[in-house]
Design a protein around this motif. Structure first.
Motif, PDB file in Angstrom:
ATOM      1  N   GLY A 283       0.819  -1.209   0.000  1.00 41.30           N
ATOM      2  CA  GLY A 283       0.000   0.000   0.000  1.00 41.30           C
ATOM      3  C   GLY A 283       0.842   1.244   0.000  1.00 41.30           C
ATOM      4  O   GLY A 283       2.055   1.237   0.010  1.00 41.30           O
ATOM      5  N   SER A 284       0.183   2.375  -0.011  1.00 35.80           N
ATOM      6  CA  SER A 284       0.880   3.655   0.044  1.00 35.80           C
ATOM      7  C   SER A 284       0.696   4.244   1.438  1.00 35.80           C
ATOM      8  O   SER A 284       0.264   3.593   2.363  1.00 35.80           O
ATOM      9  CB  SER A 284       0.332   4.582  -1.035  1.00 35.80           C
ATOM     10  N   GLY A 285       1.012   5.509   1.584  1.00 33.15           N
ATOM     11  CA  GLY A 285       0.851   6.133   2.892  1.00 33.15           C
ATOM     12  C   GLY A 285       2.197   6.543   3.425  1.00 33.15           C
ATOM     13  O   GLY A 285       2.962   7.237   2.771  1.00 33.15           O
ATOM     14  N   SER A 286       2.545   6.113   4.669  1.00 29.37           N
ATOM     15  CA  SER A 286       3.790   6.520   5.308  1.00 29.37           C
ATOM     16  C   SER A 286       4.915   5.588   4.919  1.00 29.37           C
ATOM     17  O   SER A 286       5.651   5.093   5.762  1.00 29.37           O
ATOM     18  CB  SER A 286       3.604   6.531   6.829  1.00 29.37           C
ATOM     19  N   ALA A 287       5.081   5.378   3.635  1.00 28.35           N
ATOM     20  CA  ALA A 287       6.103   4.450   3.168  1.00 28.35           C
ATOM     21  C   ALA A 287       7.490   4.968   3.477  1.00 28.35           C
ATOM     22  O   ALA A 287       8.386   4.222   3.884  1.00 28.35           O
ATOM     23  CB  ALA A 287       5.945   4.218   1.657  1.00 28.35           C
ATOM     24  N   GLU A 288       7.673   6.283   3.311  1.00 29.32           N
ATOM     25  CA  GLU A 288       9.004   6.839   3.537  1.00 29.32           C
ATOM     26  C   GLU A 288       9.404   6.705   4.995  1.00 29.32           C
ATOM     27  O   GLU A 288      10.539   6.331   5.315  1.00 29.32           O
ATOM     28  CB  GLU A 288       9.010   8.300   3.102  1.00 29.32           C
ATOM     29  N   ASP A 289       8.459   6.991   5.907  1.00 29.59           N
ATOM     30  CA  ASP A 289       8.774   6.871   7.335  1.00 29.59           C
ATOM     31  C   ASP A 289       9.106   5.438   7.697  1.00 29.59           C
ATOM     32  O   ASP A 289      10.018   5.171   8.474  1.00 29.59           O
ATOM     33  CB  ASP A 289       7.585   7.360   8.162  1.00 29.59           C
ATOM     34  N   ALA A 290       8.353   4.475   7.123  1.00 27.53           N
ATOM     35  CA  ALA A 290       8.622   3.085   7.436  1.00 27.53           C
ATOM     36  C   ALA A 290       9.975   2.666   6.903  1.00 27.53           C
ATOM     37  O   ALA A 290      10.701   1.902   7.533  1.00 27.53           O
ATOM     38  CB  ALA A 290       7.523   2.192   6.836  1.00 27.53           C
ATOM     39  N   ALA A 291      10.347   3.179   5.726  1.00 30.71           N
ATOM     40  CA  ALA A 291      11.621   2.804   5.131  1.00 30.71           C
ATOM     41  C   ALA A 291      12.790   3.316   5.956  1.00 30.71           C
ATOM     42  O   ALA A 291      13.845   2.692   6.031  1.00 30.71           O
ATOM     43  CB  ALA A 291      11.701   3.337   3.698  1.00 30.71           C
ATOM     44  N   GLU A 292      12.605   4.490   6.631  1.00 32.71           N
ATOM     45  CA  GLU A 292      13.703   5.061   7.396  1.00 32.71           C
ATOM     46  C   GLU A 292      14.089   4.166   8.563  1.00 32.71           C
ATOM     47  O   GLU A 292      15.206   4.210   9.045  1.00 32.71           O
ATOM     48  CB  GLU A 292      13.298   6.442   7.898  1.00 32.71           C
ATOM     49  N   ASP A 293      13.161   3.341   9.050  1.00 34.67           N
ATOM     50  CA  ASP A 293      13.442   2.505  10.212  1.00 34.67           C
ATOM     51  C   ASP A 293      14.159   1.223   9.835  1.00 34.67           C
ATOM     52  O   ASP A 293      14.483   0.418  10.704  1.00 34.67           O
ATOM     53  CB  ASP A 293      12.130   2.164  10.920  1.00 34.67           C
ATOM     54  N   THR A 300      11.521   1.504  -5.426  1.00 33.62           N
ATOM     55  CA  THR A 300      11.490   1.374  -6.882  1.00 33.62           C
ATOM     56  C   THR A 300      11.687   2.746  -7.506  1.00 33.62           C
ATOM     57  O   THR A 300      11.069   3.726  -7.059  1.00 33.62           O
ATOM     58  CB  THR A 300      10.143   0.796  -7.346  1.00 33.62           C
ATOM     59  N   PHE A 301      12.534   2.834  -8.511  1.00 29.04           N
ATOM     60  CA  PHE A 301      12.673   4.087  -9.252  1.00 29.04           C
ATOM     61  C   PHE A 301      12.074   3.921 -10.640  1.00 29.04           C
ATOM     62  O   PHE A 301      12.086   2.827 -11.220  1.00 29.04           O
ATOM     63  CB  PHE A 301      14.143   4.525  -9.344  1.00 29.04           C
ATOM     64  N   VAL A 302      11.521   5.005 -11.161  1.00 29.85           N
ATOM     65  CA  VAL A 302      10.997   5.039 -12.529  1.00 29.85           C
ATOM     66  C   VAL A 302      11.574   6.266 -13.218  1.00 29.85           C
ATOM     67  O   VAL A 302      11.279   7.405 -12.834  1.00 29.85           O
ATOM     68  CB  VAL A 302       9.456   5.093 -12.554  1.00 29.85           C
ATOM     69  N   LEU A 303      12.413   6.036 -14.216  1.00 33.61           N
ATOM     70  CA  LEU A 303      13.054   7.113 -14.962  1.00 33.61           C
ATOM     71  C   LEU A 303      12.335   7.304 -16.296  1.00 33.61           C
ATOM     72  O   LEU A 303      12.157   6.349 -17.057  1.00 33.61           O
ATOM     73  CB  LEU A 303      14.525   6.782 -15.218  1.00 33.61           C
ATOM     74  N   PRO A 568      10.800  12.136  -4.425  1.00 35.16           N
ATOM     75  CA  PRO A 568      10.011  11.110  -3.728  1.00 35.16           C
ATOM     76  C   PRO A 568       8.591  11.032  -4.295  1.00 35.16           C
ATOM     77  O   PRO A 568       7.999  12.033  -4.682  1.00 35.16           O
ATOM     78  CB  PRO A 568       9.996  11.609  -2.276  1.00 35.16           C
ATOM     79  N   ALA A 569       8.070   9.824  -4.351  1.00 36.67           N
ATOM     80  CA  ALA A 569       6.701   9.586  -4.815  1.00 36.67           C
ATOM     81  C   ALA A 569       6.120   8.440  -4.003  1.00 36.67           C
ATOM     82  O   ALA A 569       6.840   7.731  -3.292  1.00 36.67           O
ATOM     83  CB  ALA A 569       6.684   9.281  -6.308  1.00 36.67           C
ATOM     84  N   HIS A 570       4.790   8.241  -4.121  1.00 41.72           N
ATOM     85  CA  HIS A 570       4.118   7.207  -3.346  1.00 41.72           C
ATOM     86  C   HIS A 570       3.148   6.449  -4.243  1.00 41.72           C
ATOM     87  O   HIS A 570       2.802   6.891  -5.335  1.00 41.72           O
ATOM     88  CB  HIS A 570       3.378   7.813  -2.151  1.00 41.72           C
ATOM     89  N   GLY A 571       2.702   5.302  -3.748  1.00 40.78           N
ATOM     90  CA  GLY A 571       1.734   4.489  -4.482  1.00 40.78           C
ATOM     91  C   GLY A 571       2.318   3.155  -4.900  1.00 40.78           C
ATOM     92  O   GLY A 571       3.526   3.033  -5.154  1.00 40.78           O
ATOM     93  N   PRO A 572       1.481   2.118  -4.945  1.00 44.53           N
ATOM     94  CA  PRO A 572       1.971   0.762  -5.241  1.00 44.53           C
ATOM     95  C   PRO A 572       2.228   0.479  -6.711  1.00 44.53           C
ATOM     96  O   PRO A 572       2.821  -0.530  -7.042  1.00 44.53           O
ATOM     97  CB  PRO A 572       0.826  -0.120  -4.721  1.00 44.53           C
ATOM     98  N   ALA A 573       1.768   1.335  -7.624  1.00 43.00           N
ATOM     99  CA  ALA A 573       1.822   1.007  -9.048  1.00 43.00           C
ATOM    100  C   ALA A 573       3.257   0.844  -9.545  1.00 43.00           C
ATOM    101  O   ALA A 573       3.556  -0.070 -10.309  1.00 43.00           O
ATOM    102  CB  ALA A 573       1.090   2.067  -9.863  1.00 43.00           C
ATOM    103  N   ALA A 574       4.174   1.733  -9.119  1.00 42.82           N
ATOM    104  CA  ALA A 574       5.540   1.682  -9.636  1.00 42.82           C
ATOM    105  C   ALA A 574       6.203   0.344  -9.319  1.00 42.82           C
ATOM    106  O   ALA A 574       6.852  -0.258 -10.182  1.00 42.82           O
ATOM    107  CB  ALA A 574       6.362   2.828  -9.047  1.00 42.82           C
TER     108      ALA A 574
END
Length: 859
Positions: A283-293, A300-303, A568-574
């Motif tokens: 899912g999306s949401g506080s993904a960045e905060d969770a990743a920091e821990d 995932t990067f999308v160029l 930074p971006a959010h969402g499960p699609a990438a």
């Protein structure tokens, strides 16, 4: 005894309205699939889609319903759900054999269950079992798909029908893999899974269809929205199909807006640490905060990178082979459009080009005898005249013409330069792609596409986009889809530019401030005019930050680069779309011979929650609804594709064929067809009375071989020529077998010594691909491989041409004077018998390990 035949008077016989072959009706309804509802949300260049299928049991006994349907070939299916009797069961993604075992066990125990499987990149099957009489069961699929962008417009294409496909090969013994109308063959061992029965045109009880698309430009300037094949209504940002549309052609929207270069960094969500095999996307949401821990957090990067401005002054000589499909499925407007498309491609050639035109059905015919011819005005006129006489007929034997096209291009590339510059090699395939033996084709020709740009033009309203896209990707080319004659002009303009050389080649990425995960970056390819480069992959780091620098080479060998800062971006699609692209790459390598990848594919599919051919979603209810398994089984017939000319009379199937196949089949594909060649079986429409025979008046290049001998004489498996990491290549000859080739290359090298510097550089770069093939022919040769690696950089301006030239001459001179025993590498050990890796009638098919069934038959 004489029995008189008395005609009935008109008042004695009352025809039943809408009756006829293909119309099965009960008092409560006719077929199990009641409705299909598609809801799409387009955000920028990504669409999130929910597909809802409603099944209803109109019979008085328990039912298992099977539906074979298409999805976009680049879509990532991330969730599956079954709803019935106020109960909701979420599907779980499992290895395909395990999922089937769970489904079969549930049915045997009298429980309701559903399973979703992928049979091709764009062909899927859903089975819903133990539907009690009068009950409705709803299944939901959630997926994400990217929108291709070109020349200022994006395209949302959603397929709605699986078109009939030509099935070559000899029928296999044993139980079929599925319930379709065609038997499994040695060329298409799962043919019965991808050939659903087809209703006659005008079937009076079509499936109810609804499709709504909501468009969010996501900050882009949306200028126009156009629908190609359907009548639509627009209300605000939502575009919907008008009532009454049928499931017989692709739904296509074209969105005109301006794109921009960008680098999106999407961290994984906290739910990524869930149990392996769960069928839900993160899912999306506080993904960045969770990743920091997490110290080893990933994302995932999308160029997306816009190409540089085109240099209109560039001119590159080309060798072009044009392949035109004239098989029976191309009947009608498709044949007209295909002839026009082929003629347009011929007209774009210049006097500096050489070309050949091959048309194929069950045989291959040439516009010119011999090899490639100069693209003079006279020859181009003769080619267009040849194309204008072609009509649709016969079967789609695609493998033989592809091999012949590559033989022509290989022959030209191997000839000496004789004073002329290196030439681009281009193969253009114009077809609807409706074949079942995609894996066999990729296995046979995939390794030979190195150095050849393959462009595919798919003409159909229900095109096999999955296969044509895979073929173009392997050949680093372009796949253009044409759904109507109105679309042809724009498509041909794109192909004209693609046939030319790309703006930037040798594209590579360099990360700054972010750590890229090894072996996760998708194929970069080349930069073409008007088409952004889209590359995705996985990165590792606490915070989504960093940049990517894209490096490459322009047409004249100069270095080129551009730097893009990440956001930074959010969402499960990438994450899901990257996983689907990564899995597709692995599946293509598997199809081309590297069967060691199976477990790696399964692990990646389960980890990222994305469906693939080796996994399946299964939903099992805990409630028992009956005693034992379903008492009746039905495979849902599909609509005939719009624009196809279907037969007026339908041959009946053999007595043992499935009930729905006997009701609605339009091909003769029962066991009785085994005595003739696959090409003798009609595919889309029976020829009209008085039509000319399928065989041409002039002797063809190659007749369709009989199934048995063709399988016995296929030769070595080209999958063994693929440079798979950690694996060697099986030799097909010894050093004495390649010595004449090396001697010929040495002679040509001497002849090319007087060429200008730029042409000598191109010659060495072209030589690199040939030396790699020669090295692989003997199972690997370190000196030749190392030289080929360096020669691939010959066009780089900073590389010393003289050093490369004399090093090449020295090595070829030394090798041509050696004895076979002096050669290093595994040429004399472990030699495989030619043809030993070829799948055939005695083999269980691709993907089968010793003592293990193919993945499409496991349970």
């Amino acid at each position: 005894m004489t029995v008189p035949i008395t005609p009935l008077r008109p008042e004695e016989c009352r025809p039943v309205p809408d009756a006829g072959l293909g119309a099965l009706e009960t008092e409560k309804g006719n077929l199990p699939l009641e409705s299909v509802d598609v809801t799409a949300h387009v955000t920028g260049l990504v669409a999130g889609v929910e597909v809802v299928q409603t099944f209803r049991n109109a019979f008085d006994v328990s039912l298992e319903a099977t539906y074979v349907f298409p999805l976009p070939p680049r879509a990532a299916v991330t969730a599956f759900r079954m709803e019935a009797d106020d109960r909701v069961v979420d599907g779980v993604l499992k290895e395909r054999g395990q999922a089937r075992a769970d489904y079969d066990r549930a049915l045997a125990e009298g429980r309701r269950a559903a399973i979703a499987e992928e049979d091709r990149p764009d062909v899927f099957t859903i089975r819903v079992g133990n539907i009690v009489p009068g009950e409705r069961v709803v299944v939901r699929l959630m997926l994400s798909q990217p929108l291709p962008y070109e020349d200022g417009a994006a395209e949302f294409r959603f397929p709605l029908v699986v078109a009939p496909r030509y099935i070559p090969g000899a029928p296999l013994p044993g139980a079929p893999a599925g319930d379709g109308v065609s038997p499994d063959t040695d060329a298409v061992p799962d043919a019965s899974r991808i050939t659903p029965p087809v209703l006659l045109p005008g079937f009076p009880y079509p499936v109810r269809l609804s499709l709504a698309t909501t468009i969010d430009p996501a900050g882009l300037d949306l200028r126009e929205v156009r629908s190609s094949l359907h009548e639509v209504d627009r209300e605000g940002d939502t575009i919907s199909l008008r009532p009454g549309e049928r499931l017989d052609r692709d739904f296509i929207l074209r969105l005109a807006f301006d794109a921009s270069s960008s680098l999106a960094l999407v961290p994984d969500a906290a739910t990524d640490s869930g149990s392996r095999g769960e069928g839900t996307a993160d899912g999306s949401g506080s993904a960045e905060d969770a990743a920091e821990d997490t110290a080893d957090a990933e994302g995932t990067f999308v160029l997306t990178l816009l190409p540089p401005k085109d240099d209109a002054t560039r001119t590159v000589s080309r060798d072009v082979v044009l392949l035109l499909d004239r098989s029976g499925s191309m009947t009608g407007w498709k044949m007209v459009a295909a002839r026009r498309a082929a003629a347009r491609i011929v007209d774009t050639l210049t006097r500096n080009d050489r070309f050949a035109v091959l048309s194929f059905d069950s045989v291959v015919e040439r516009a010119f005898s011999g090899g490639l011819v100069d693209a003079s005005d006279r020859n181009r006129y003769r080619a267009v005249e040849h194309l204008s006489r072609l009509d649709a007929r016969g079967g789609t034997e695609m493998l033989a013409p592809l091999e012949e096209a590559l033989r022509l291009l290989d022959g030209q590339s191997a000839s000496g330069p004789s004073g002329e510059q290196a030439r681009d090699r281009v193969l253009v395939l114009v077809t609807d792609g409706q074949v079942g033996n995609e894996d066999e084709i990729l296995e046979r020709v995939g390794a030979r596409l190195h150095g050849v740009r393959v462009h595919t033009v798919g003409i159909d309203r229900a095109v096999n986009a999955g296969f044509l896209g895979r073929l173009a990707l392997i050949g680093s080319g372009r796949c253009e889809l044409v759904e109507s004659e109105d679309r042809l002009d724009a498509a041909m303009e794109h192909i004209h530019r693609r046939i030319g050389s790309p703006l930037v080649t040798d594209v590579a990425l360099k990360a700054e401030g972010m750590d890229l995960v090894a072996d996760t970056v998708t194929h970069a390819g080349s930069l073409y005019p008007g088409v952004p480069l889209v590359v995705s992959g996985r990165y590792r780091g606490r915070r989504p930050a960093g940049a990517l620098t894209v490096h490459g080479r322009t047409a004249d060998g100069r270095p080129w680069e551009e730097r893009i800062e990440g956001r930074p971006a959010h969402g499960p699609a990438a994450r899901a779309l990257w996983a689907r692209a990564h899995l597709r790459t692995l599946e293509d390598r598997y199809a081309m011979g590297d069967h060691s990848l199976e477990q790696r594919i399964v692990d990646a599919s389960l980890r990222f929650g994305v469906l693939c051919r080796f996994t399946a979603f299964v939903a099992v209810d805990t409630r028992v609804t009956g005693e034992g398994g379903p008492e009746h089984r039905v495979i849902q017939p599909v609509e005939p594709p719009s624009g196809w000319e279907m037969p007026t009379a339908v041959p009946m199937m053999a007595a043992g064929a499935p009930m729905m196949a006997r009701m609605a089949a339009f091909t003769t594909a029962g066991p009785e067809a085994a005595s003739g060649s696959a090409a003798d079986r009609p595919i889309a429409a029976a020829p009209p009375p008085g039509a000319p025979p399928a065989a041409p008046s002039a002797p063809p290049y190659a007749a369709a071989p009989a199934p048995g001998p063709r399988r016995a004489s296929r030769g070595f498996s080209v999958g063994r020529f693929l440079p798979h990491p950690g694996e060697g290549t099986a030799p097909v000859t010894d050093f004495e077998g390649i010595r004449p080739l090396l001697a010929e290359e040495l002679t040509k090298l001497g002849q090319a010594e007087s060429l200008p510097e730029r042409e000598r550089r191109r010659y060495l770069a072209d030589l690199a691909s040939r030396l790699r093939v020669v090295a692989q022919m003997v199972g690997g040769h370190p000196d030749l491989t190392a030289l080929a690696t360096d020669l691939e950089r010959a066009e780089w301006a900073e590389v010393s041409l003289d050093d490369l030239w004399w090093r090449t001459a020295d090595l070829l001179t030394a090798l041509t004077g050696r004895s076979g025993s002096a050669v290093t590498g595994p040429a004399s050990s472990g030699s495989a018998t030619p043809g030993s890796a070829t799948p055939g009638a005695t083999s269980p098919g691709p993907g089968a390990k010793e003592g293990r069934r193919p993945f499409w038959k496991r349970s």
